[in-house]
Write a protein that holds these residues in place. Structure first.
Motif, mmCIF file in Angstrom:
data_model
loop_
_atom_site.group_PDB
_atom_site.id
_atom_site.type_symbol
_atom_site.label_atom_id
_atom_site.label_comp_id
_atom_site.label_asym_id
_atom_site.label_seq_id
_atom_site.Cartn_x
_atom_site.Cartn_y
_atom_site.Cartn_z
ATOM 1 N N THR A 12 0.823 -1.201 0.000
ATOM 2 C CA THR A 12 0.000 0.000 0.000
ATOM 3 C C THR A 12 0.863 1.260 0.000
ATOM 4 O OG1 THR A 12 -0.190 -0.359 2.373
ATOM 5 C CG2 THR A 12 -2.046 -1.022 1.017
ATOM 6 N N ALA A 13 0.206 2.405 -0.132
ATOM 7 C CA ALA A 13 0.837 3.720 -0.309
ATOM 8 C C ALA A 13 1.432 3.870 -1.697
ATOM 9 C CB ALA A 13 1.897 4.007 0.753
ATOM 10 N N ALA A 14 1.252 2.858 -2.550
ATOM 11 C CA ALA A 14 1.734 2.972 -3.926
ATOM 12 C C ALA A 14 0.802 3.869 -4.739
ATOM 13 C CB ALA A 14 1.830 1.595 -4.566
ATOM 14 N N GLU A 15 -0.509 3.728 -4.509
ATOM 15 C CA GLU A 15 -1.523 4.437 -5.294
ATOM 16 C C GLU A 15 -1.186 4.283 -6.777
ATOM 17 O OE1 GLU A 15 -2.928 4.566 -2.692
ATOM 18 O OE2 GLU A 15 -1.617 5.436 -1.209
ATOM 19 N N ILE A 16 -0.703 5.338 -7.427
ATOM 20 C CA ILE A 16 -0.211 5.253 -8.797
ATOM 21 C C ILE A 16 1.263 5.645 -8.784
ATOM 22 C CG2 ILE A 16 -0.414 6.146 -11.155
ATOM 23 C CD1 ILE A 16 -2.809 4.515 -10.368
ATOM 24 N N LEU A 17 2.113 4.751 -9.244
ATOM 25 C CA LEU A 17 3.549 5.032 -9.253
ATOM 26 C C LEU A 17 3.890 5.868 -10.488
ATOM 27 C CD1 LEU A 17 4.970 1.615 -8.010
ATOM 28 C CD2 LEU A 17 4.651 3.742 -6.709
ATOM 29 N N ASP A 18 3.400 7.072 -10.458
ATOM 30 C CA ASP A 18 3.660 8.060 -11.501
ATOM 31 C C ASP A 18 3.548 9.413 -10.814
ATOM 32 O OD1 ASP A 18 3.688 9.834 -13.617
ATOM 33 O OD2 ASP A 18 2.443 8.594 -14.918
ATOM 34 N N ASP A 19 4.650 10.122 -10.692
ATOM 35 C CA ASP A 19 4.653 11.345 -9.893
ATOM 36 C C ASP A 19 3.758 12.433 -10.464
ATOM 37 O OD1 ASP A 19 6.295 10.322 -7.916
ATOM 38 O OD2 ASP A 19 8.134 10.904 -8.946
ATOM 39 N N GLU A 20 3.423 12.337 -11.743
ATOM 40 C CA GLU A 20 2.459 13.266 -12.337
ATOM 41 C C GLU A 20 1.111 13.154 -11.632
ATOM 42 O OE1 GLU A 20 -0.042 12.917 -16.413
ATOM 43 O OE2 GLU A 20 2.127 13.071 -16.688
ATOM 44 N N ILE A 21 0.712 11.945 -11.290
ATOM 45 C CA ILE A 21 -0.561 11.705 -10.595
ATOM 46 C C ILE A 21 -0.411 11.933 -9.098
ATOM 47 C CG2 ILE A 21 -2.348 9.999 -10.103
ATOM 48 C CD1 ILE A 21 -2.271 11.013 -13.007
ATOM 49 N N ARG A 22 0.714 11.520 -8.532
ATOM 50 C CA ARG A 22 0.928 11.669 -7.089
ATOM 51 C C ARG A 22 0.912 13.138 -6.675
ATOM 52 N NH1 ARG A 22 2.302 6.748 -5.275
ATOM 53 N NH2 ARG A 22 3.015 7.432 -3.235
ATOM 54 N N ALA A 23 1.369 14.014 -7.567
ATOM 55 C CA ALA A 23 1.363 15.442 -7.258
ATOM 56 C C ALA A 23 -0.056 15.966 -7.058
ATOM 57 C CB ALA A 23 2.048 16.214 -8.382
ATOM 58 N N VAL A 24 -1.033 15.265 -7.611
ATOM 59 C CA VAL A 24 -2.430 15.672 -7.483
ATOM 60 C C VAL A 24 -3.091 15.003 -6.287
ATOM 61 C CG1 VAL A 24 -4.701 15.693 -8.612
ATOM 62 C CG2 VAL A 24 -2.621 16.040 -9.969
ATOM 63 N N ILE A 25 -2.889 13.704 -6.112
ATOM 64 C CA ILE A 25 -3.666 12.964 -5.112
ATOM 65 C C ILE A 25 -2.952 12.814 -3.774
ATOM 66 C CG2 ILE A 25 -4.904 11.699 -6.909
ATOM 67 C CD1 ILE A 25 -3.188 9.240 -6.218
ATOM 68 N N CYS A 26 -1.629 12.884 -3.736
ATOM 69 C CA CYS A 26 -0.911 12.705 -2.467
ATOM 70 C C CYS A 26 0.437 13.409 -2.541
ATOM 71 C CB CYS A 26 -0.730 11.225 -2.131
ATOM 72 S SG CYS A 26 0.003 10.225 -3.466
ATOM 73 N N PRO A 27 0.434 14.747 -2.618
ATOM 74 C CA PRO A 27 1.669 15.484 -2.885
ATOM 75 C C PRO A 27 2.743 15.370 -1.819
ATOM 76 C CG PRO A 27 -0.122 16.981 -2.282
ATOM 77 C CD PRO A 27 -0.738 15.628 -2.492
ATOM 78 N N ASP A 28 2.361 15.111 -0.557
ATOM 79 C CA ASP A 28 3.378 15.061 0.496
ATOM 80 C C ASP A 28 3.745 13.640 0.898
ATOM 81 O OD1 ASP A 28 0.872 14.615 1.596
ATOM 82 O OD2 ASP A 28 1.235 15.782 3.420
ATOM 83 N N LYS A 29 3.168 12.674 0.216
ATOM 84 C CA LYS A 29 3.455 11.274 0.507
ATOM 85 C C LYS A 29 4.779 10.880 -0.159
ATOM 86 C CE LYS A 29 0.268 7.392 1.075
ATOM 87 N NZ LYS A 29 -1.094 6.924 0.713
ATOM 88 N N VAL A 30 5.208 9.636 0.047
ATOM 89 C CA VAL A 30 6.421 9.180 -0.631
ATOM 90 C C VAL A 30 6.252 9.289 -2.136
ATOM 91 C CG1 VAL A 30 7.310 7.641 1.160
ATOM 92 C CG2 VAL A 30 5.573 6.790 -0.441
ATOM 93 N N THR A 31 7.325 9.607 -2.820
ATOM 94 C CA THR A 31 7.327 9.666 -4.273
ATOM 95 C C THR A 31 7.423 8.253 -4.839
ATOM 96 O OG1 THR A 31 9.721 9.800 -4.411
ATOM 97 C CG2 THR A 31 8.502 11.886 -4.182
ATOM 98 N N THR A 32 7.310 8.161 -6.156
ATOM 99 C CA THR A 32 7.486 6.863 -6.815
ATOM 100 C C THR A 32 8.845 6.272 -6.465
ATOM 101 O OG1 THR A 32 6.030 7.444 -8.657
ATOM 102 C CG2 THR A 32 7.676 5.727 -9.058
ATOM 103 N N GLY A 33 9.885 7.076 -6.582
ATOM 104 C CA GLY A 33 11.224 6.563 -6.280
ATOM 105 C C GLY A 33 11.386 6.140 -4.840
ATOM 106 N N GLN A 34 10.787 6.877 -3.914
ATOM 107 C CA GLN A 34 10.894 6.525 -2.496
ATOM 108 C C GLN A 34 10.134 5.236 -2.188
ATOM 109 O OE1 GLN A 34 9.370 10.231 -1.038
ATOM 110 N NE2 GLN A 34 11.399 11.134 -0.719
ATOM 111 N N TRP A 35 8.962 5.076 -2.801
ATOM 112 C CA TRP A 35 8.206 3.832 -2.585
ATOM 113 C C TRP A 35 9.027 2.631 -3.053
ATOM 114 C CZ3 TRP A 35 6.361 -0.469 -4.971
ATOM 115 C CH2 TRP A 35 5.332 -1.170 -4.345
ATOM 116 N N LEU A 36 9.586 2.760 -4.239
ATOM 117 C CA LEU A 36 10.382 1.654 -4.780
ATOM 118 C C LEU A 36 11.618 1.404 -3.932
ATOM 119 C CD1 LEU A 36 10.083 2.600 -8.556
ATOM 120 C CD2 LEU A 36 9.056 0.598 -7.456
ATOM 121 N N GLU A 37 12.215 2.468 -3.421
ATOM 122 C CA GLU A 37 13.412 2.313 -2.590
ATOM 123 C C GLU A 37 13.104 1.564 -1.302
ATOM 124 O OE1 GLU A 37 16.868 5.029 -0.372
ATOM 125 O OE2 GLU A 37 15.295 6.001 -1.550
#
Length: 845
Positions: free
Chosen positions: A615-640
């Motif tokens: 979980t917390a992956a939502e969509i692993l595309d920072d273009e979308i994360r900037a809209v739905i969860c801007p302060d959450k882990v980024t795609t790179g951080q989730w993968l890390e």
């Protein structure tokens, strides 16, 4: 947008036969629009038939008639709109004469009685009424407009339109078709199209052929339209309409253009306008020959109404939708319904849609910006099973060959409903191969040849409809059978959501309860350690092999909290698998203790953590994360986080939460991130699609997101996940909490092989509005699996076989005790001076 021939090249088409233009026209359509041909299910609302113009071919406009009102009443407008909504329409097409109050006293008097000074003012009122009362999207054709007019109507409509018809001024001379019609002067009509561009209004225009213009003049009109669209980007479609002679008009005896002339003009329009622009020709004006229009490169049939006639051409009935679909498929193309505003504009609502109408559009849109095929919603009650208003969706759920593969998703007695998918029958082999589009065929061939799919391949698989959808689902089901056999696994687990307080600002989350979310479900709570352990003991007594722990991130939490939870559980239940903490919780825990990720994950493992949820992956595309969860882990951080977890010996699952502001290309990027990491680390155990539950989600309530995926999209996520992640991730899970039992059964026929956990308690989906139960015990799990002809098998978290005594204990388990969720205030936690927000830190860096 989409190029097109230069002017000099365009004029060279004049002497060419249509058959010479058609191959290139079809090629351009395929490049720009693939195999998709659209139409808009609409209802026709002729607000007034009075008009100050007297065009020589028009039977729509007429002078006042004694005893007849000049305008439809609001009640009459709503009656037509409601009938359209009930029949599955999505568009309310308002057609009316141009400014009749400038010519007729009766119009002025009636407007005054209605409390309006102009026809446009009354039009705006009726459009707003239809939008508010029925949800139909208004498309307005009121004639000439100024910039102020276009802006005013933009607030109550999703699109507007005005046929240019021609740029030949000579046709307005005495005796011509536009004589005594001041609103048909080309310069005035071009000015209206320009005003719409300045107002950022998605606009429909087009040309009328056969009224005395030459081929060169048609090309001049098309070039003029293209020039305006190149300036503003607002021309959403160009209609090529053929003149039909009508009794009682000045042109009743004028010859109609032959079909070949219409075909030439359609093909020329495609070549002039280019690959990306939409070219439409009304099917009803070509009668039985309408399928041939596709041979000339059009990609849209226009509005088709199951309720009202074409009031402009009442002698020409709409073709039945079934016939329209058959004609489209006869050319190897697929029919899809769209909205009154085209997908390109739906995907940029902030630019093209007024804030008052944008939420209405998103509520009716699918992931590509087309019309939703069904009324299904993730998490909605399964007992609500109304019939779908859309014929395409009805066919989908009833198993029509063009939409469902006989090999994998044939359904019996299906009814479309909110949250309800149909029952699924035993698969049957299709008698002959189903034709598919080139892009889908190429992607499936890569899978058979074990060639890795690229982003475009996966995107095209997610866009599959009709026979393409059938082929994708059949391929996924066959691959599932080869890899996993006919067993369907599940795990006996208990979910514990230890707090619903969180300081992160995820727009999709209705579970987190802070001061600003007190109006949502439940009071802010924090489960104490002894209650967490008690629930784990209760789960163990009921045959559980796993506890899944996740929650909000309280501002006072540090990494020690997660360590304390693991230690407390393992001290009492050393054999219970602790599956816990999202990538965000791990990142926050490490950051608050000032530890590197590796060191912190090693501490968690030593404390008893056995695996991580994806979980917390939502969509692993920072273009979308900037809209739905801007302060959450980024795609790179989730993968890390997960890459590091795999390095220290912790396995993890993967998820995707889809159906909000995302689309097929974002989904493709997500899957390829998962596939690429799995190739490196091999630590992922399964892929879990989680359709967005919209009901209480803030981003939906604010009008900034869709209402979750359609059922087709939900099924495709499982099918494409199976195909794109093969052979690296071999388990695909169907979430019964999101899909319901019937929906999960459909997913199991589309590549899934796992039904997830029994859960015992689950709060996050419920807070978002899901109505499915909080527990699906083994008895119900196995009944659902056997109902589709598959074999149930209990598993452990890591897909091993649980001990026999665990399995025996899981059946006939006693009811759960009432969980204790004390107020978060009882814990007396202290907020730190600085909060960890990894997404914002990454953005700043």
């Amino acid at each position: 947008m989409g190029g097109g021939l230069a002017s000099a090249e365009a004029f060279e088409l004049v002497d060419e036969p249509w058959s010479a233009l058609a191959p290139e026209a079809r090629r351009l359509r395929e490049v720009g629009h693939g195999a998709l041909v659209t139409y808009s299910p609409k209802v026709f609302i002729p607000l007034t038939k009075l008009c100050r113009d007297v065009c020589g071919y028009c039977t729509f406009a007429r002078p006042p008639r004694r005893g007849e009102p000049a305008y439809m009443s609001e009640d009459e407008v709503l009656e037509v709109a409601r009938a359209g909504a009930a029949a599955g329409c999505r568009e309310a097409l308002f057609t009316l004469g141009d400014k009749p109050e400038l010519r007729y006293r009766v119009a002025r008097d009636e407007l005054a009685a209605l409390g309006c000074s102009t026809t446009l003012e009354y039009l705006a009122r009726c459009a707003q009424l239809v939008l508010d009362e029925t949800g139909l999207l208004p498309h307005l054709n009121p004639g000439l407009l100024s910039l102020d007019d276009a802006l005013a109507l933009r607030a109550v409509s999703v699109s507007q339109g005005l046929m240019l018809e021609t740029t030949a001024t000579r046709l307005a001379e005495r005796g011509g078709p536009h004589w005594a019609s001041p609103d048909k002067l080309p310069a005035a009509r071009l000015a209206t199209i320009e005003a719409a561009g300045e107002a950022r209004v998605p606009f429909t225009t087009g040309i009328l052929i056969g009224i005395g213009e030459t081929r060169r003049e048609r090309l001049e009109a098309l070039l003029a339209i293209r020039e305006l669209d190149e300036r503003f980007g607002h021309v959403q479609e160009v209609i090529v309409q053929n003149f039909r002679a009508k009794p009682g008009t000045r042109m009743a005896s004028s010859p109609e253009p032959p079909l070949e002339e219409l075909l030439w003009t359609c093909a020329a329009a495609r070549l002039v306008l280019g690959r990306a622009r939409h070219v439409q020709a009304p099917p009803n004006l070509s009668y039985a020959d309408f399928p041939r229009l596709l041979d000339a490169g059009i990609d849209d049939w226009g509005g088709v109404s199951p309720v009202t006639v074409d009031h402009v051409n009442p002698e020409a009935p709409w073709p039945e939708l079934e016939l329209l679909g058959e004609a489209t498929r006869s050319r190897g193309l697929e029919l899809a319904s769209r909205l009154a505003v085209y997908p390109e504009y739906v995907r940029e609502p902030e630019r093209w849609l007024d804030s008052s109408v944008g939420p209405h559009v998103l509520a009716l849109a699918d992931a590509e910006g087309l019309a939703r095929e069904d009324d299904w919603a993730a998490g909605a009650p399964e007992h609500e099973r109304p019939e779908s208003p859309l014929p395409q969706a009805a066919a989908f759920f009833k198993g029509a060959p063009s939409l469902l593969p006989a090999a994998s998703l044939q359904r019996k007695g299906a009814h479309v409903g909110n949250g309800s998918a149909p029952e699924v029958s035993r698969p049957k082999r299709a008698s002959k191969p189903t034709p598919v589009s080139q892009s889908i065929g190429d992607a499936l061939a890569k899978i058979r040849d074990e060639v890795a799919l690229d982003e475009t391949d996966v995107t095209e698989l997610f866009r599959a409809r009709g026979s393409d959808f059938a082929a994708v689902v059949a391929a996924a089901d066959e691959l599932r059978r080869e890899v996993c056999g006919d067993a369907v696994t599940y795990v006996v687990t208990r979910n514990i959501n230890y707090t619903n307080v969180c300081y992160f600002r995820c727009g999709f989350c209705a579970f987190s309860k802070g001061k600003l979310a007190a109006n949502l479900r439940g009071a802010p709570y924090l489960v104490p350690l002894d209650e967490i352990v008690r629930r784990c003991e209760e789960a163990w007594d009921r045959g559980g092999t796993e506890v899944c722990l996740q929650g909000g991130i309280h501002p006072a939490f540090t990494g020690d909290f997660y360590l304390d939870v693991c230690r407390a559980i393992k001290e009492v239940l050393p054999d219970l698998h602790v599956h816990a903490f999202s990538a965000l919780e791990v990142w926050q825990g490490a950051a608050t203790l000032g530890l590197p990720l590796r060191d912190y994950l090693e501490r968690l493992k030593a404390a008893g953590l056995a695996s991580l949820p994806g979980t917390a992956a939502e969509i692993l595309d920072d273009e979308i994360r900037a809209v739905i969860c801007p302060d959450k882990v980024t795609t790179g951080q989730w993968l890390e986080v997960h890459d590091t977890a795999h390095e220290v010996g912790l396995r993890s699952t993967t998820t995707i939460m889809f159906g909000h502001v995302d689309g097929p290309r974002n989904w493709a990027r997500h899957l390829l991130h998962l596939r690429d990491q799995q190739r490196r680390s091999g630590g992922f155990t399964e892929f879990v699609p989680l359709p967005f539950v919209h009901m209480e989600a803030p981003i939906y309530l604010q009008g900034r997101a869709r209402r979750g995926p359609t059922f087709r999209e939900a099924v495709l996520m499982h099918a494409v996940g199976r195909l794109a992640l093969h052979p690296w991730i071999t388990n695909v899970q169907a979430s019964w909490v999101k899909l319901g039992v019937h929906g999960s059964q459909a997913a199991l026929r589309a590549g899934a092989n796992d039904l997830g956990g029994t859960l015992m308690n689950e709060s996050i989906s419920r807070a978002a509005g899901a109505s499915h139960g909080q527990e699906l015990p083994p008895e119900a799990m196995e009944a659902a699996i056997r109902a589709i002809g598959r074999t149930p098998r209990q598993r452990t978290t890591l897909y091993g076989e649980p001990p026999a005594e665990r399995q025996d204990a899981s059946f006939g388990a006693p009811p759960l005790s009432e969980p204790l969720n004390p107020s978060v205030n009882d814990a007396n936690l202290q907020r730190p001076a600085r909060l960890v927000r990894p997404g914002l830190v990454a953005a700043a860096g």
